[in-house]
Design an enzyme around this catalytic site. Sequence first.
Site, PDB file in Angstrom:
ATOM      1  N   CYS A   1       0.831  -1.213   0.000  1.00  0.00           N
ATOM      2  CA  CYS A   1       0.000   0.000   0.000  1.00  0.00           C
ATOM      3  C   CYS A   1       0.868   1.267   0.000  1.00  0.00           C
ATOM      4  O   CYS A   1       1.583   1.517  -0.951  1.00  0.00           O
ATOM      5  CB  CYS A   1      -1.002  -0.036   1.151  1.00  0.00           C
ATOM      6  SG  CYS A   1      -2.401   1.098   0.872  1.00  0.00           S
TER       7      CYS A   1
ATOM      8  N   HIS B   1      -4.475  -4.374   0.367  1.00  0.00           N
ATOM      9  CA  HIS B   1      -4.229  -4.942   1.697  1.00  0.00           C
ATOM     10  C   HIS B   1      -4.752  -6.373   1.757  1.00  0.00           C
ATOM     11  O   HIS B   1      -5.700  -6.680   2.486  1.00  0.00           O
ATOM     12  CB  HIS B   1      -4.914  -4.099   2.776  1.00  0.00           C
ATOM     13  CG  HIS B   1      -4.167  -2.860   3.136  1.00  0.00           C
ATOM     14  ND1 HIS B   1      -2.984  -2.882   3.838  1.00  0.00           N
ATOM     15  CD2 HIS B   1      -4.443  -1.557   2.896  1.00  0.00           C
ATOM     16  CE1 HIS B   1      -2.563  -1.647   4.036  1.00  0.00           C
ATOM     17  NE2 HIS B   1      -3.417  -0.813   3.466  1.00  0.00           N
TER      18      HIS B   1
ATOM     19  N   GLU C   1      -3.547  -8.702   3.270  1.00  0.00           N
ATOM     20  CA  GLU C   1      -3.292  -9.257   4.610  1.00  0.00           C
ATOM     21  C   GLU C   1      -4.393  -8.943   5.613  1.00  0.00           C
ATOM     22  O   GLU C   1      -4.395  -9.496   6.729  1.00  0.00           O
ATOM     23  CB  GLU C   1      -1.947  -8.739   5.144  1.00  0.00           C
ATOM     24  CG  GLU C   1      -1.961  -7.336   5.727  1.00  0.00           C
ATOM     25  CD  GLU C   1      -1.952  -6.217   4.693  1.00  0.00           C
ATOM     26  OE1 GLU C   1      -1.980  -5.043   5.088  1.00  0.00           O
ATOM     27  OE2 GLU C   1      -1.923  -6.524   3.477  1.00  0.00           O
TER      28      GLU C   1
END
Length: 308
Positions: free
Chosen positions: A144, A237, A239
């Site tokens: 990001c 993102h 994750e």
Amino acid sequence: MKMPIKIPNELPAAKTLAEENIFVMTECRAMTQDIRPLSILLLNLMPTKIDTETQLSRLLGNTPLQIELELIHTKSHESKNISQEHMLSFYKTFADVKDQKYDGLVITGAPVEKMEFEEVEYWDELVEIMEWSKTHVHSTFHICWGAQAGLYYHYGIQKHIMKDKLFGVFPHQLERKQSILFRGSDDIFYVPHSRHTTILREDIEKEPALKIIASSKEAGVYAISTNGGRQIFITGHSEYDPLTLEKEYLRDKNAGLPIDVPKNYYPNDDDTQSPMVRWRAHANLLYSNWLNYFVYQTTPYDITKIQK
């Protein structure tokens, strides 16, 4: 077979991951194994340190490889959302690790995207780390804002503020179907995004060292890599936990700030329902492929031989 991720014995993530049946190896147990683990450094720029540690440890630990994870933070910025006890117990600074070499480095995002890069409190320190990574790290994985910072520093690519915040879970497709970073991927996969800025395709395409691997019609360019994968840039993102977007949404909504319901996150975009998780398989594939193909299979066995 899954090998464990080795993290500090008392790190909060250890308990969470053990409850999820992710094989975590304590430092004590790891010392008895005659295996050269992959040495991964995590530069955590997120204010929610424990959440980010846990999210990334979960993905890095879902692999047949043994991972030794070290955490660092920027010395030039004091985290306000985490206890100093936690930082002193589990985090090092760049000065502590700069003489070492690492198989992989992960640089997280940070909530500073509306600022000019040079205005960020720890920019000079981050620049030093990114320059160091070219000679001391085999493959660096930028996430990001970390990806935007890396593209700006290494290649002069600017970020641009969008009219509306990109917020939700968006479908993506591969542009290079033979990319081993996405080996085993579906034709369409989903990724969460939460950002006010973007990078332009035409700027990336002007740089011969970079190639666009995956993108989204709504979210733009998603995955960029150099030849050989020494540098990888991910704009979303993957994750994120199931409730990360919801926490952000409710925080702003309850504070009376302008915030839209995250797109494609709740069934029928109805925020009274539980979120749908549709990015977890992609996240696990992305990180396991990075570790396997861009770190493990190409890193020198003698880690000191990593070069620019």
